[in-house]
Write a protein that holds these residues in place. Structure first.
Motif, short mmCIF file in Angstrom:
data_model
loop_
_atom_site.label_atom_id
_atom_site.label_comp_id
_atom_site.label_asym_id
_atom_site.label_seq_id
_atom_site.Cartn_x
_atom_site.Cartn_y
_atom_site.Cartn_z
N ALA A 205 0.83 -1.20 0.00
CA ALA A 205 0.00 0.00 0.00
C ALA A 205 0.86 1.25 0.00
CB ALA A 205 -0.93 0.00 1.22
N ASP A 206 0.33 2.32 -0.58
CA ASP A 206 0.99 3.62 -0.64
C ASP A 206 0.96 4.25 0.75
OD1 ASP A 206 2.01 6.10 -1.17
OD2 ASP A 206 0.75 6.47 -2.93
N LYS A 207 2.12 4.63 1.27
CA LYS A 207 2.19 5.21 2.61
C LYS A 207 1.63 6.63 2.66
CE LYS A 207 6.17 2.43 4.01
NZ LYS A 207 7.56 2.43 4.50
N ASP A 208 1.45 7.27 1.51
CA ASP A 208 0.89 8.62 1.49
C ASP A 208 -0.63 8.63 1.58
OD1 ASP A 208 3.41 9.74 1.27
OD2 ASP A 208 3.40 9.65 -0.93
N VAL A 209 -1.24 7.45 1.50
CA VAL A 209 -2.70 7.35 1.59
C VAL A 209 -3.07 6.89 3.00
CG1 VAL A 209 -4.78 6.27 0.65
CG2 VAL A 209 -2.84 6.77 -0.85
N ARG A 210 -4.02 7.59 3.63
CA ARG A 210 -4.50 7.21 4.95
C ARG A 210 -5.68 6.26 4.79
NH1 ARG A 210 -5.78 12.81 7.43
NH2 ARG A 210 -7.20 11.49 8.61
N TYR A 211 -5.51 5.03 5.31
CA TYR A 211 -6.53 4.00 5.14
C TYR A 211 -7.34 3.84 6.42
CZ TYR A 211 -4.07 2.64 0.89
OH TYR A 211 -3.49 2.64 -0.35
N SER A 212 -8.66 3.79 6.24
CA SER A 212 -9.58 3.53 7.34
C SER A 212 -10.49 2.39 6.91
CB SER A 212 -10.41 4.77 7.68
OG SER A 212 -9.57 5.81 8.15
#
Length: 681
Positions: A205-212
């Motif tokens: 996963a891209d670390k710049d995207v915040r996943y919830s």
């Protein structure tokens, strides 16, 4: 620190109540007359200082109790991560799982409807100038662009249950396509998170995207699925007995009994059965039937299982042919063994060509080519045969032992077969049989202890350079073989060490020769897959299809028309359909107005497993990258703010502290300054 309900902070004015009580103490004092005022004054001063300290501590306890009680109702929270670059716009990406498992219901109703409601509540927590992106399992092109909140809600209402099934990694990859672009991307994934959807491999996963991740809680339901089907019949002939094996899987926690199975072919019932499926296990059942006619057959296997029904049917298709073409190229016309073998069954259409007059252009018409007793096998024949085998054909070579080994060696090596080492002759040598080979599967009901096997007087021994693709079928002593199979491209080659001439051995007259050659012929038939999986199978196989300059192929079913991309490969034609076929059913493969094949599609059985991933499973797949996990049972406002800010709420801690300070107040009042100060004159 921020507050979920900041309006409650006005209640902090209530701290004025304990302060007022402390300042205006209306307690009345009783006068006591003492004979010696000096000693009374000393005791009074001493008790007054302790009393003031006690009152001050009680006041502080009451103030803190009121403060933390008010804070508990104001719901404070602390963001765990930064809200992104304030100079960039927010892109809120929302994934809605609309697979079959989302038809499950709980006390909130249908899971898909609940996911839509939660998505709307999340959108309500953001500003009007924020952008939104919607994603479902369909991966529709209309969901690839960023939209405003109003358009997002409209697209959200259009989502319906879909047969398409994706994995968590596919969803994450799709969401990451929109990362960057001078925007802060916040991704919300609303799903029941089936274990089959989550998988077991680490997620990239891209670390710049915040996943919830917002997990929807489904009720545990039993489910039985028609898992797969395959045929035991090597070829399909008109009016011949057929056998199908169906596999059922019980994904529930309890045994299932008396599960009815019904088989229909071309909408006519052909077989029925009842079976028992233990909990968490798979069982197989064999269905026998007959009475098929020539042409393509549309088969459906059905069971009755509630409440999940999407996997209770399985479609499959196959073709019934009236003949199989076999070619015999003979160097000795007087030998009639191959002709006698295949002429006994009208299903086989045998053609014979002399060695001196071979039509290479007709090779693709035949499923099997037999070379028997060639005197002078040429390099041109070897080249044509190699191309034929590479394209999926099968050949059987019975050499002429009277020919010089030096003549056969160039021919065999051109076919990537071993060269002739020498000609062996002498007393009869018995062979041994490889009973586990697929050629002899279902041939023998019972294997005797001393089986009569072929013997040879003369045979070629071969010089094996690379035996990796070799499989011995009839073996001779000292590591030599009498009959062996070699894989080559999409086809097979069978090489014998002896000829069919009776003077070289009894192979051509032995009882094992007939079933061995017939099974080789049956296995040479080009069988297509019985079915494909909609939304997952991108490439379809078919026999070689010749197309003109302006011709194309189409797949049609109930108003759905798909034009596949055609890719020509050796021996077959591949049809690339991408994800255009999403519905199960039967699709006619057409060239102009003629139907070339019937292709069956089924829903992905991955949705049948109703087991769900835990929070620990999800966290471990993302490794060191922090993700937010939420339960959909939270109240809407709390879920919105907590998910939006990726935060931890502190109201429980505030409530605990309020109770602690109330307890401290009680302890101070009851136990502080209880010791009496007495003075002796």
């Amino acid at each position: 620190m921020n507050f979920l309900y900041p309006g409650f902070l006005f209640a902090l004015l209530a701290i004025a109540i304990p302060i007022a009580i402390h300042l205006f103490n209306f307690r009345k004092f009783k006068k006591v007359y003492f004979s010696n005022v000096q000693f009374l004054k000393e005791a009074k001063e001493q008790n007054s200082s302790r009393e003031k300290l006690k009152h001050l501590l009680v006041l502080i306890s009451r103030i803190l109790a009121v403060i933390f009680l008010v804070l508990a109702f104001a719901r404070p929270f602390i963001p765990l991560s930064s809200a992104g670059d304030p100079g960039r716009r927010n892109l809120i990406s929302v994934y809605i799982d609309n697979s079959y498992s989302m038809e499950t219901v709980n006390k909130e109703g249908n899971l898909l409807d609940e996911a839509k409601r939660k998505a709307k509540e999340i959108a309500a927590a953001y500003q009007l100038n924020d952008q939104f992106q919607l994603l479902s399992n369909d991966f529709d092109s209309k969901h690839q662009r960023a939209v405003n909140k109003e358009e997002f809600i409209r697209l959200l209402d259009e989502i319906r249950i879909s047969p398409a099934s994706r994995s968590l990694q596919q969803v994450v990859n799709r969401l990451q396509r929109e990362s960057g672009a001078n925007r802060n991307q916040i991704a919300y994934l609303l799903s029941d998170f089936q274990q089959s959807f989550v998988g077991s491999q680490p997620i990239q996963a891209d670390k710049d995207v915040r996943y919830s991740f917002i997990k929807l809680n489904a009720n545990s339901l039993p489910n039985i699925s028609v898992d797969s089907v395959w045929s035991l019949s090597p070829v399909h002939q008109p009016n011949q007995a057929e056998q199908l094996v169906v596999q059922l899987h019980n994904y529930g926690e309890e045994d299932a009994t008396d599960i009815p199975i019904k088989l229909t072919i071309n909408q006519q019932q052909k077989a029925i059965s009842n079976t028992k499926v233990p909990a968490g296990k798979s069982v197989k059942d064999t269905l026998s039937f007959s009475g098929l006619q020539k042409g393509w057959q549309k088969g459906v296997l059905k069971i009755k299982d509630f409440p999940l029904t999407f996997d209770d049917e399985l479609n499959f298709s196959f073709q019934v042919n009236t003949e199989m073409k076999v070619l015999n190229i003979s160097g000795d016309p007087s030998q009639k063994f191959i002709k006698s073998l295949f002429a006994a069954d009208p299903y086989f259409k045998l053609s014979e060509m002399p060695e001196a007059n071979i039509k290479y252009s007709s090779f693709p018409e035949y499923s099997l080519i037999v070379l028997s007793g060639l005197k002078q096998p040429s390099s041109g024949l070897a080249q044509q045969l190699k191309s034929y085998v590479q394209n999926g054909g099968s050949i059987v070579i019975f050499p002429d032992l009277d020919a010089n080994g030096a003549i056969y060696t160039p021919f065999l090596t051109a076919l990537s077969l071993p060269a002739v080492k020498q000609l062996n002759s002498g007393p009869a040598i018995a062979s041994s049989i490889e009973l586990k080979d697929p050629i002899f599967k279902d041939v023998f009901d019972q294997v005797p202890a001393n089986m009569d096997l072929p013997v040879v007087n003369r045979y070629f021994s071969y010089l094996e350079r690379n035996a990796g693709g070799k499989q011995g079928i009839l073996q001779l002593p000292l590591g030599q073989f009498l009959f062996a199979r070699y894989a080559s491209g999409a086809g097979k080659m069978y090489l014998a060490a002896s000829s069919l001439d009776p003077k070289d051995g009894n192979l051509s007259r032995h009882p094992v020769f007939v079933p061995m050659m017939l099974k080789i012929a049956f296995s040479s038939a080009k069988e297509l897959p019985l079915y494909y999986t909609s939304g997952q199978s991108d490439l379809l196989e078919h026999e070689k299809i010749s197309l003109g300059a302006n011709q194309s192929l189409t797949l049609k079913s109930n108003g759905v028309e798909v034009i596949p991309e055609v890719r020509q490969m050796p021996g077959k034609t591949l049809l690339y359909v991408a994800d255009q076929i999403r519905k199960p059913g039967f699709y006619d493969l057409k060239k102009a107005d003629s139907v070339l094949a019937v292709v069956a599609f089924n829903d992905n059985r991955r949705e049948s497993d109703m087991h769900y991933a835990t929070d620990q499973n999800l966290s471990s797949l993302f490794g060191k990258q922090k993700i937010a996990l939420y339960n959909s049972q939270k109240d809407a406002m709390s879920l919105n703010i907590q998910a939006k800010n990726n935060s931890v709420e502190l109201w429980k801690l505030c409530l605990i502290l309020a109770v602690v300070f109330l307890a401290i107040e009680i302890l101070l009042i009851r136990f502080f300054n209880k010791t009496k100060n007495t003075q002796t004159p």
